[in-house]
Design a protein around this motif. Structure first.
Motif, PDB file in Angstrom:
ATOM      1  N   UNK A 225     -11.763  12.678 -14.436  1.00  0.00           N
ATOM      2  CA  UNK A 225     -12.305  11.366 -14.082  1.00  0.00           C
ATOM      3  C   UNK A 225     -11.381  10.312 -14.691  1.00  0.00           C
ATOM      4  N   UNK A 226     -11.382   9.128 -14.097  1.00  0.00           N
ATOM      5  CA  UNK A 226     -10.589   8.031 -14.629  1.00  0.00           C
ATOM      6  C   UNK A 226      -9.298   7.831 -13.874  1.00  0.00           C
ATOM      7  N   UNK A 227      -8.348   7.196 -14.537  1.00  0.00           N
ATOM      8  CA  UNK A 227      -7.063   6.893 -13.906  1.00  0.00           C
ATOM      9  C   UNK A 227      -5.977   6.776 -14.974  1.00  0.00           C
TER      10      UNK A 227
ATOM     11  N   UNK B 208       3.718  -2.926   0.722  1.00  0.00           N
ATOM     12  CA  UNK B 208       2.407  -3.251   0.156  1.00  0.00           C
ATOM     13  C   UNK B 208       1.297  -2.816   1.115  1.00  0.00           C
ATOM     14  N   UNK B 209       1.455  -3.115   2.403  1.00  0.00           N
ATOM     15  CA  UNK B 209       0.459  -2.705   3.400  1.00  0.00           C
ATOM     16  C   UNK B 209       0.285  -1.187   3.410  1.00  0.00           C
ATOM     17  N   UNK B 210       1.405  -0.475   3.338  1.00  0.00           N
ATOM     18  CA  UNK B 210       1.341   0.996   3.349  1.00  0.00           C
ATOM     19  C   UNK B 210       0.664   1.519   2.084  1.00  0.00           C
ATOM     20  N   UNK B 211       0.940   0.883   0.949  1.00  0.00           N
ATOM     21  CA  UNK B 211       0.294   1.273  -0.299  1.00  0.00           C
ATOM     22  C   UNK B 211      -1.216   1.093  -0.182  1.00  0.00           C
TER      23      UNK B 211
ATOM     24  N   UNK C  19      -2.277   8.308 -11.203  1.00  0.00           N
ATOM     25  CA  UNK C  19      -3.037   9.550 -11.038  1.00  0.00           C
ATOM     26  C   UNK C  19      -4.512   9.222 -11.231  1.00  0.00           C
ATOM     27  N   UNK C  20      -5.301   9.528 -10.214  1.00  0.00           N
ATOM     28  CA  UNK C  20      -6.742   9.326 -10.266  1.00  0.00           C
ATOM     29  C   UNK C  20      -7.416  10.688 -10.134  1.00  0.00           C
TER      30      UNK C  20
ATOM     31  N   UNK D 250      -8.032   3.550  -2.693  1.00  0.00           N
ATOM     32  CA  UNK D 250      -8.858   3.962  -3.830  1.00  0.00           C
ATOM     33  C   UNK D 250      -8.145   3.769  -5.165  1.00  0.00           C
ATOM     34  N   UNK D 251      -6.825   3.649  -5.137  1.00  0.00           N
ATOM     35  CA  UNK D 251      -6.053   3.374  -6.347  1.00  0.00           C
ATOM     36  C   UNK D 251      -5.921   1.865  -6.539  1.00  0.00           C
ATOM     37  N   UNK D 252      -5.622   1.165  -5.458  1.00  0.00           N
ATOM     38  CA  UNK D 252      -5.353  -0.284  -5.519  1.00  0.00           C
ATOM     39  C   UNK D 252      -6.495  -1.062  -6.154  1.00  0.00           C
ATOM     40  N   UNK D 253      -7.707  -0.625  -5.912  1.00  0.00           N
ATOM     41  CA  UNK D 253      -8.861  -1.354  -6.446  1.00  0.00           C
ATOM     42  C   UNK D 253      -9.069  -1.102  -7.943  1.00  0.00           C
TER      43      UNK D 253
END
Length: 195
Positions: free
Chosen positions: A54-56, A153-156, A74-75, A162-165
């Motif tokens: 759990x976590x990031x 950025x759009x592709x990321x 890594x998430x 789920x990582x970006x947020x």
């Protein structure tokens, strides 16, 4: 419990007997890592690979001028290490830091080698992991060389929403190879076009 998460993760790629699985679980160490804890510091010998229960986490390179370049995130259910230094038992080029309170499973290199020798399916599992990581990084390098920052950025956002947020904008910017100010400009431009 972490056993169930890692078991499901492993069984997506390989078949294991209960005895093989029990051996694996006996070799990993569960650790609770508070946010901002560093699992690996640049310059320390890299002996472990980590599975995020759990976590990031994030891995970054710190240059001589003190600038951080995020190499990877890594998430949950992702693996992370400084792979070159892990494989060759060298001082790390990267720092790995928790960006959220996290629970991780740590696997030491010697224990991984033992798994390769005693539980052959793990060679297949980690080969699949390495192939996927290599493909992902090759595509990222090509995108960084060929696409404008806005498209990267759009592709990321599309691939890693789920990582970006969960990460800071400056960490995303450093992952994309741009400044935080330039990323802010890209985001403002996107907002303006939506109006």
């Amino acid at each position: 419990m972490y056993d169930q998460t890692i078991t499901q993760h492993l069984r997506k790629h390989i078949s294991l007997t209960d005895i093989q699985l029990t051996m694996f679980l006996s070799l990993v160490k569960q650790k609770e890592i508070p946010r901002k804890t560093r699992l690996l510091e640049q310059g320390q010998v890299c002996h472990s690979i980590y599975f995020v229960h759990t976590g990031a986490l994030r891995a970054f390179y710190l240059d001589g001028a003190g600038r951080e370049s995020t190499i990877m995130f890594a998430v949950t259910e992702w693996w992370i290490t400084d792979m070159y230094c892990f494989v060759n038992t060298l001082p790390a080029m990267l720092t790995i830091e928790a960006i959220e309170d996290s629970i991780i499973l740590q696997l030491h290199k010697n224990d991984l080698e033992r798994l390769y020798n005693e539980v052959p399916p793990f060679e297949r599992f980690f080969r699949i992991l390495m192939q996927n990581a290599y493909i992902r990084e090759q595509l990222r390098v090509i995108q960084n060389l060929s696409l404008p920052a806005e498209e990267r950025y759009d592709m990321f956002l599309e691939k890693y929403a789920h990582v970006a947020s969960r990460v800071k904008q400056k960490q995303i910017a450093s992952y994309l190879g741009i400044t935080a100010e330039f990323l802010s400009m890209i985001k403002r431009k996107k907002i303006e076009t939506l109006k």
